[in-house]
Motif scaffolding. Structure first.
Motif, PDB file in Angstrom:
ATOM      1  N   PRO A  27      -4.548   9.006 -13.022  1.00 58.02           N
ATOM      2  CA  PRO A  27      -4.801   7.873 -14.049  1.00 58.02           C
ATOM      3  C   PRO A  27      -6.124   7.823 -14.551  1.00 58.02           C
ATOM      4  O   PRO A  27      -6.582   6.713 -15.149  1.00 58.02           O
ATOM      5  CB  PRO A  27      -4.951   6.918 -12.859  1.00 58.02           C
ATOM      6  N   ARG A  53       6.508   1.255  -1.181  1.00 57.22           N
ATOM      7  CA  ARG A  53       6.712   2.594  -1.681  1.00 57.22           C
ATOM      8  C   ARG A  53       6.033   3.471  -0.633  1.00 57.22           C
ATOM      9  O   ARG A  53       6.393   4.749  -0.737  1.00 57.22           O
ATOM     10  CB  ARG A  53       5.872   2.415  -2.885  1.00 57.22           C
ATOM     11  N   GLU A  91       2.621   4.725 -12.274  1.00 57.66           N
ATOM     12  CA  GLU A  91       3.495   3.511 -12.061  1.00 57.66           C
ATOM     13  C   GLU A  91       3.069   2.272 -11.606  1.00 57.66           C
ATOM     14  O   GLU A  91       3.443   1.163 -12.197  1.00 57.66           O
ATOM     15  CB  GLU A  91       4.724   4.057 -11.295  1.00 57.66           C
ATOM     16  N   VAL A  92       2.021   2.425 -10.661  1.00 53.32           N
ATOM     17  CA  VAL A  92       1.524   1.245 -10.270  1.00 53.32           C
ATOM     18  C   VAL A  92       0.593   0.582 -11.269  1.00 53.32           C
ATOM     19  O   VAL A  92       0.482  -0.630 -11.299  1.00 53.32           O
ATOM     20  CB  VAL A  92       0.392   1.654  -8.979  1.00 53.32           C
ATOM     21  N   LYS A  93       0.071   1.358 -12.350  1.00 59.61           N
ATOM     22  CA  LYS A  93      -0.559   0.980 -13.471  1.00 59.61           C
ATOM     23  C   LYS A  93      -0.001   0.455 -14.573  1.00 59.61           C
ATOM     24  O   LYS A  93      -0.330  -0.053 -15.739  1.00 59.61           O
ATOM     25  CB  LYS A  93      -1.711   1.652 -13.779  1.00 59.61           C
ATOM     26  N   THR A 129       2.900  -3.158  -2.515  1.00 63.47           N
ATOM     27  CA  THR A 129       3.423  -2.309  -3.123  1.00 63.47           C
ATOM     28  C   THR A 129       3.350  -1.002  -1.962  1.00 63.47           C
ATOM     29  O   THR A 129       4.163  -0.206  -1.984  1.00 63.47           O
ATOM     30  CB  THR A 129       2.679  -1.852  -4.351  1.00 63.47           C
ATOM     31  N   PHE A 188       2.823   8.265  -9.145  1.00 56.74           N
ATOM     32  CA  PHE A 188       2.491   7.083  -8.501  1.00 56.74           C
ATOM     33  C   PHE A 188       1.669   6.057  -8.970  1.00 56.74           C
ATOM     34  O   PHE A 188       1.856   5.188  -9.396  1.00 56.74           O
ATOM     35  CB  PHE A 188       2.188   7.184  -6.996  1.00 56.74           C
ATOM     36  N   GLY A 189       0.290   6.656  -9.101  1.00 52.68           N
ATOM     37  CA  GLY A 189      -0.756   5.932  -9.796  1.00 52.68           C
ATOM     38  C   GLY A 189      -0.566   5.416 -11.142  1.00 52.68           C
ATOM     39  O   GLY A 189      -0.682   4.223 -11.396  1.00 52.68           O
ATOM     40  N   LEU A 224      -5.298   4.783  -5.988  1.00 52.08           N
ATOM     41  CA  LEU A 224      -4.626   5.025  -6.928  1.00 52.08           C
ATOM     42  C   LEU A 224      -4.066   3.674  -7.571  1.00 52.08           C
ATOM     43  O   LEU A 224      -3.349   3.543  -8.747  1.00 52.08           O
ATOM     44  CB  LEU A 224      -3.108   5.676  -6.509  1.00 52.08           C
ATOM     45  N   GLY A 225      -4.684   2.439  -6.951  1.00 49.52           N
ATOM     46  CA  GLY A 225      -4.515   1.138  -7.675  1.00 49.52           C
ATOM     47  C   GLY A 225      -3.604   0.226  -6.991  1.00 49.52           C
ATOM     48  O   GLY A 225      -3.097  -0.729  -7.528  1.00 49.52           O
TER      49      GLY A 225
END
Lengths: 264, 354
Positions: B149, A179, B100-102, A175, B97-98, A169-170
């Motif tokens: 995403p 998290r 927020e990370v981006k 992180t 989640f994905g 998910l990047g």
């Protein structure tokens, strides 16, 4: 017959755990409040408690940081190789198997003033043995496995799929740790920290060997109690012991709470 | 996303997990990687995702080599076999989640969550934790999280393995519909051939780390290119000496030829049920099994055992009964070649025109 066994269990429990605490408490109050107060407010007791407090803080911080890191590497680092990880894994348990006194002795033999490293360090003004750094190292040695052994099984149980999912998910490692991994292990770390603090409060053998028990310099709460008993200064010994015992009981209650949180 | 793989190899110690795999996948296709467990399907998927790096070979997305690209940068959605949901986060937090990370803006994240919750039919479950959901719901959360995403490629590792049979059917058609609607290129791994045949546009059969055949389900079924594919798909029976069967004597002329016969190639019945008795063998019914919608019949011809289906509308057969068996075709192969042959005697040798 069953009733007999149950009552026998309670009696042993009371004799083994209850009686000493009651004895310490009454001993501390043998001369009333003033006896207890003077027992813990005399300068040597203040200094000893301060030493113990400092060791607790330093040891807990270092052990938590490196304990969590080593647990992560032992569980999540395939690049270390199976054999090496197995060796490391068994070395972690070494302090459980070795008597703390032997642990302390090893430090004296390695870093004492008569050794090469020790003399080199003391020439540059750093004392290890018979000083705070040695006592910290000795306590670190004794408490080293506690956090690792709490965290490792949890890491193994949760597996690395959640971490891989976060990666897809990047998310990058920092992180991912805060998290995804940390929320799963946080209560185990708290539990390990409590064990470490309790063990550090009560550590005697290793510290005694390394510290030399020098009044106003390297004396900790436990070695002070030992010295007071030797000097027949029983009320003062009981007073300091009661403070230590109260600290341990509070920690245990906190640990129970942490355990119930972890179970969720 | 257009995906191309060239000469992909991966070893784990002594074990060759993937050997020399090559394929291209067009944009918007749904591909099933099918094969026995431990055959290297998941390794291929993980290499596409970047979770595993190939020993040799190239992976290209849109014609651009991505070998060195970390998984974070590949823009791929991955649905794990056991979903791997973040168990301390709610459904909405998992999906977010994905994003927020981006570093998507908050308002856009909220919008996207609402959209995906709607799409996956999870409205009302946003505040639940994974352990409060059923298997099928978890699967859909995993799907929503991977899609959030807006990836260009979706990889699914055994997406239905942990779900019970009835819900699995529903989810399959749901997934098919969803992917059609989104038009996203997708690859899923499965060891269940029904699943692959039902869902996929194209199937890739993977065995022992090699790509055995790539084609539409129909091609794979009707025109298997290798003996492995022929035996893996359907419920084939291997016949060591195919020349024994009436109508396949020619095949025996070539030495070492073996045959595979599928139940649907075989017909059993009493003499009056066949137009051309000369093409049939006589056999004995050894077992019959009731399958709800039809009978599964096992027959023995000499020492050859065949299985076939028989309609419930036809007269029932009984174990031990002498029956006629017509083998319509067989998949034949020897060490160098493989081909499909029709029963030679099925065509009337002396047609009489009136």
């Amino acid at each position: 017959m069953r009733k007999l066994w149950i009552s026998a269990t309670y009696v042993i429990f009371a004799l083994l755990l209850g009686a000493p605490i009651v004895r310490i408490a009454t001993g501390a109050w043998a001369d009333g409040w003033s006896g207890f107060a003077s027992g813990i407010t005399r300068p040597e007791a203040q200094h000893a408690l301060l030493m113990t407090g400092m060791i607790v803080v330093i040891v807990t911080v270092i052990n938590t940081l490196f304990g969590v890191m080593l647990a992560l590497y032992l569980v999540r680092a395939p690049w270390l190789g199976k054999q090496l990880r197995r060796v490391l894994n068994s070395i972690v348990d070494l302090p459980f198997a070795v008597s703390p006194v032997i642990g302390g002795l090893m430090i004296v033999l390695l870093l004492g003033p008569d050794t090469v490293i020790g003399s080199l360090l003391s020439r540059s003004g750093i004392d290890i043995v018979y000083a705070l750094p040695g006592m910290v190292i000795a306590t670190l040695f004794v408490t080293f496995p506690l956090i690792i052994r709490e965290v490792m099984p949890v890491l193994q149980e949760i597996g690395d799929q959640q971490e891989e999912a976060a990666q897809m998910l990047g998310a990058y490692p920092w992180t991912i740790f805060w998290r995804v991994t940390w929320p799963s292990i946080q209560w185990s770390v708290v539990y390990g920290v409590v064990l470490t603090v309790a063990r550090t409060l009560g550590e005697f053998g290793a510290v005694l060997v390394v510290s030399g028990n020098i009044l106003f310099r390297t004396q900790t709460a436990t070695t002070l109690v030992y010295q007071d008993v030797e000097n027949f200064n029983l009320t003062a010994a009981n007073a300091v012991a009661l403070v230590l015992a109260a600290g341990s009981v509070a920690l245990l209650l906190f640990m129970e709470w942490a355990k119930s949180r972890r179970a969720r | 996303m257009h995906v191309e793989v060239r000469g992909l190899n991966k070893r784990f110690g002594e074990f060759q997990a993937v050997s020399n795999v090559e394929f291209t996948i067009g944009k918007g296709q749904l591909i099933g990687l099918l094969g026995p467990s431990g055959g290297g399907k998941t390794s291929i998927l993980r290499m596409l995702a970047g979770l595993e790096s190939p020993d040799s070979g190239d992976i290209l997305f849109h014609g651009r080599k991505v070998n060195g690209l970390p998984p974070q940068e590949r823009g791929i959605g991955f649905v794990f076999q056991n979903y791997a949901l973040f168990k301390h986060m709610t459904v909405a937090q998992n999906i977010a989640f994905g994003l927020e990370v981006k570093k998507w803006p908050k308002a856009k994240i909220k919008e996207r969550i609402a959209e995906l919750v709607e799409l996956t039919g999870l409205v009302g479950f946003e505040k639940r934790y994974p352990h409060q959901l059923s298997g099928g719901q978890r699967q859909r959360v995993a799907f929503a999280r991977a899609l959030a995403p807006e990836p260009q490629l979706l990889l699914l590792d055994e997406p239905f393995a942990a779900i019970d049979a009835k819900i699995r059917h529903e989810l399959r058609s749901w997934l098919r519909e969803m992917i059609d609607r989104l038009g996203i290129t997708s690859i899923f791994v499965t060891h269940d051939q029904d699943e692959a045949i039902e869902v996929a546009d194209q199937i890739m059969i993977i065995n022992k780390g090699r790509l055995e055949q790539k084609g539409t389900p129909r091609e794979i079924y009707q025109d298997p290119q290798t003996p492995f594919v022929a035996s893996f798909i359907g419920e084939s029976t291997l016949i060591e000496d195919i020349g024994q069967l009436r109508g396949f004597a020619d095949a025996a002329a070539l030495g070492g030829t073996k045959g595979l016969v599928r139940p649907e190639y075989v017909e059993v019945g009493r003499a009056n049920e066949f137009a051309l008795l000369s093409a049939t063998e006589t056999g004995t019914v050894s077992h019959i099994h009731f399958r709800g919608s039809e009978w599964l019949v096992e027959v023995k011809i000499g020492d050859i055992k065949l299985t076939t289906y028989r309609s419930l509308e036809k007269p029932a057969l009984h174990p031990g009964e002498e029956v006629h068996v017509l083998v319509h075709r067989a998949y034949l192969f020897n060490e160098t070649d493989s081909w499909v042959t029709e029963n030679r005697l099925k065509v009337d040798p002396l047609p009489v025109h009136i």
